[in-house]
Design an enzyme around this catalytic site. Structure first.
Site, PDB file in Angstrom:
ATOM      1  CG  HIS A 194      51.452  36.315  37.022  1.00 53.09           C
ATOM      2  ND1 HIS A 194      51.741  36.258  35.683  1.00 53.09           N
ATOM      3  CD2 HIS A 194      50.978  37.561  37.252  1.00 53.09           C
ATOM      4  CE1 HIS A 194      51.469  37.438  35.129  1.00 53.09           C
ATOM      5  NE2 HIS A 194      50.993  38.235  36.057  1.00 53.09           N
ATOM      6  CB  CYS A 254      46.541  39.342  38.593  1.00 53.16           C
ATOM      7  SG  CYS A 254      48.071  39.626  37.698  1.00 53.16           S
ATOM      8  CB  CYS A 303      51.390  40.970  39.550  1.00 54.81           C
ATOM      9  SG  CYS A 303      50.154  42.235  39.765  1.00 54.81           S
ATOM     10  CD  GLU A 331      51.734  46.847  40.297  1.00 54.71           C
ATOM     11  OE1 GLU A 331      52.497  46.744  41.271  1.00 54.71           O
ATOM     12  OE2 GLU A 331      52.129  46.926  39.135  1.00 54.71           O
ATOM     13  CB  CYS A 351      48.854  45.293  36.097  1.00 53.83           C
ATOM     14  SG  CYS A 351      50.006  44.690  37.347  1.00 53.83           S
ATOM     15  NE  ARG A 355      45.068  44.818  36.069  1.00 54.61           N
ATOM     16  CZ  ARG A 355      44.568  44.097  37.075  1.00 54.61           C
ATOM     17  NH1 ARG A 355      44.569  42.788  37.024  1.00 54.61           N
ATOM     18  NH2 ARG A 355      44.071  44.682  38.145  1.00 54.61           N
ATOM     19  CB  CYS A 390      51.363  42.228  35.156  1.00 54.23           C
ATOM     20  SG  CYS A 390      50.603  41.181  36.369  1.00 54.23           S
ATOM     21  CB  SER A 401      49.536  45.083  31.528  1.00 56.38           C
ATOM     22  OG  SER A 401      48.358  45.140  32.308  1.00 56.38           O
TER      23      SER A 401
HETATM   24 NI1  NFE Z   1      49.452  42.667  37.724  1.00 60.00          NI
HETATM   25 FE1  NFE Z   1      47.797  40.788  35.665  1.00 60.00          FE
HETATM   26  C1  NFE Z   1      46.097  40.588  35.416  1.00 60.00           C
HETATM   27  C2  NFE Z   1      48.300  39.321  34.756  1.00 60.00           C
HETATM   28  S1  NFE Z   1      48.393  42.085  34.168  1.00 60.00           S
HETATM   29  S2  NFE Z   1      47.533  42.342  37.204  1.00 60.00           S
HETATM   30  O1  NFE Z   1      44.998  40.527  35.355  1.00 60.00           O
HETATM   31  O2  NFE Z   1      48.628  38.428  34.252  1.00 60.00           O
HETATM   32  O3  NFE Z   1      48.073  42.431  32.827  1.00 60.00           O
END
Ligand code: NFE
Ligand code: MG
Length: 577
Positions: free
Chosen positions: A69, A65, A62, A14, A548, A481, A551, A504
């Site tokens: 968030h 996920c 994102c 992503e 990602c 993640r 993110c 990430s």
């Molecule tokens: Ni965009 Fe996320 C996850 C978050 S990124 S996927 O899992 O928070 O590291």
């Protein structure tokens, strides 16, 4: 002149990620740079907004996920306002989290990472009957691997291969690369699961929508609890979730876990995947409550890979710095005082040697200066790896009974030593272990909810906001993640500062002021690349983190300015979009 390999963009992730590595005369990586070339803006957007709206906005960080968030934004505000949500709401949030983990990890292993391990073209040469028998070596009850079914898979993919668009979504991989290890029959087994996983991931997405109203971007969390009251009180909706959960869990155990055991068997002799763990510090936070006292994940820090010592996590020691990131103020700041002021300094001209050995003049990262939109999070001044490997390592150190049971079984099933987990292969295996954690034990949250509903149907806690008071609060927990935290300050009834420190970001961040690499960078150093024009080893290791980048950056240019140009050759891509 140094030899520099640039992979930009890394695909099947992503967002937009660029990796530059320096290799020596033996093609061994001696230095690495991880850069996000994408800019977004959510922390800034939520400033001066009503804190009750934050969760809905920050879930737009994102598209993968989204729930993570969303929940983080809602929970950070609940923490700030001192709200304790009802147990039913807690358990429904857990069921949504279980749905997310199952979906996210399945899609990552098969559709984003699978082709780093599986050579599709080799699967076309396999004997389906032999492959069908072989599947029993890795599972007592293998899935989607009957001889007829496998022959049918070969036919479907052969049709793809001979059609105008060639291999379609499978095109442009590194077929025939010397570090692919599966036999044709093993490749066929994984290929059949790849196709089956396309159906199963849809079931996992539906699970999220039962209590979330839709997926992605569910709608049913609110500050104080959840709004999906009719769904919680409807036995048929609960039954739907359970049926779908069982179907996905079945796939995790009979296909995903079995394929990772098979990969461990054949790849344990491939040196390039036994490296790939440069930062041996791990951070994880508890997540997914399954009853009133237990969570699926554990909290703590493990340093230098030493699982005999679990260190307490002190949230005051988390900082983010921007020495090599395109922001003002390089100083490490605690997220409650974090800043997000862009300071883009661009790329620089460099003379270097390209993958074919010829000198080239190219735009490259300004590695002495700023070179990424991702910040560098640190814990007590040190980089930390977060994610499934951290969840397993911290879980073992914490003697988490569920994680310990699955991880110990995995080591037994594969004959691998614990040390093997600290690698690219181990990180991929840890994700399967983490997915199995939700597949085997997510049911406990379901049972807790059903039991509690017999005597208590509360779904939301009352609360009020005093506009004259200042508040601060945070969410810290674990998402697919890794460890995610959101930090909010509220003043005059609106958000006065908001910072998200994202998995990430921890893993993909650039070097810090002490030149300490983040996990992506450190994981690449020491890896030998067989063929510099086909740097599969870089991609495999980076994919093992499941990047990602949306993110990781969570910023965007609100003025709509052009940040960079991407030129894509649709013919080279060999697709018919
Ligand atoms: Ni965009 Fe996320 C996850 C978050 S990124 S996927 O899992 O928070 O590291
Ligand atoms: Mg941030």
């Amino acid at each position: 002149m140094t030899k520099r390999i640039i992979v930009d963009p890394i695909t099947r992730i992503e967002g937009h990620l660029r990796i530059e590595v320096i290799v020596d005369e033996n093609n061994v990586i001696t230095d690495a740079y991880s850069s996000s070339t994408l800019w977004r803006g959510l922390e800034v957007i939520v400033k001066n907004r009503d804190p009750r709206d934050v969760g809905f906005m920050v879930q737009r960080i994102c598209g993968v996920c989204t729930y993570s968030h969303y929940k983080a934004g809602i929970t950070a505000v609940e923490d700030a306002l001192g709200i304790k949500i009802p147990f039913n709401a807690e358990m429904v949030r857990s069921l949504m989290n279980v749905s997310l983990v199952l979906h996210d990890h399945l899609v990552h292993f098969y559709h984003l990472h699978g082709l780093d391990w599986c050579d599709i073209t080799s699967a076309l040469q396999a004997d389906p009957k032999k492959a069908s028998e072989l599947a029993f070596k890795y599972s007592k009850n293998p899935l989607a691997t009957g001889a007829d079914e496998l022959a049918n898979v070969q036919e479907r993919v052969k049709k793809f291969a001979s059609a105008k668009q060639g291999l379609g979504p499978f095109a442009n991989a590194y077929w025939g690369h010397k570090t692919y290890r599966f036999s044709p029959e093993q490749n066929l087994i994984v290929l059949s699961h790849y196709l089956k996983a396309l159906e199963v991931q849809r079931v996992a997405a539906k699970m999220m929508a039962i209590f979330g109203a839709k997926q992605p971007h569910p709608q049913s969390l609110t500050v104080g609890g959840v709004t999906c009251v009719a769904d919680i009180l409807d036995p048929s909706r609960l039954g739907d979730w359970l049926t779908q959960y069982k179907e996905v869990a079945d796939f995790v155990n009979r296909a995903y876990y079995a394929d990772v055991v098979m990969a461990a068997e054949v790849y344990k002799n491939e040196p390039s995947v036994l490296k790939g763990c440069g930062v041996r510090n791990f951070l994880c936070h508890a997540e997914i409550p399954i009853n009133r006292s237990e969570t699926l994940y554990s909290t703590g820090i493990v340093r230098n890979g030493d699982i005999s010592k679990l260190l307490d996590l002190d949230e005051n020691l988390i900082t983010e710095e921007a020495t090599h990131s395109w922001y003002k103020n390089d100083k490490p700041l605690h997220p409650y005082d974090g800043q997000t002021e862009p300071n883009y300094t661009g790329f620089v001209d460099k003379d270097t040697i390209g993958p074919d050995g010829n000198p080239i003049h190219t735009k490259a990262l300004d590695t002495d200066g700023k070179y990424s939109w991702i910040k560098s999070p640190r814990y007590n001044g040190e980089p930390m790896e977060v994610g499934p490997l951290a969840a397993v390592v911290v879980g073992l150190a914490a003697k988490n009974p569920r994680i310990t049971k699955i991880a110990t079984q995995f080591l037994k099933d594969t004959g691998l030593p614990l040390e093997a987990l600290f690698s690219t292969l181990g990180r991929t295996a840890a994700r399967a272990i983490e997915c199995k954690l939700s597949a085997d034990y997510g049911i406990e949250a379901f049972n807790s909810l059903v039991e509690n509903l017999k005597s208590d149907q509360t779904t939301c806690a009352p609360y009020s906001i005093d506009n004259k008071k200042e508040y601060k609060g945070r969410y810290i927990g674990n998402v697919p993640r890794g460890t995610l935290s959101h930090w909010v300050r509220i003043k005059d009834g609106v958000v006065s500062n908001y910072q998200a420190v994202v998995p990430s970001t921890w893993n993909a961040g650039p070097k810090d002021s002490k030149k300490q690499m983040g996990p992506y960078e450190a994981s690449l150093v020491g890896t030998k690349i067989q063929n510099l024009t086909q740097p599969l080893e870089i991609i495999r290791t980076i994919h093992s983190f499941d990047p990602c980048i949306a993110c990781a950056v969570h910023l965007m240019d609100t003025k709509g300015n052009e940040i960079s140009q991407y030129k894509i050759d649709p013919i080279a891509m060999n697709c018919n979009i």
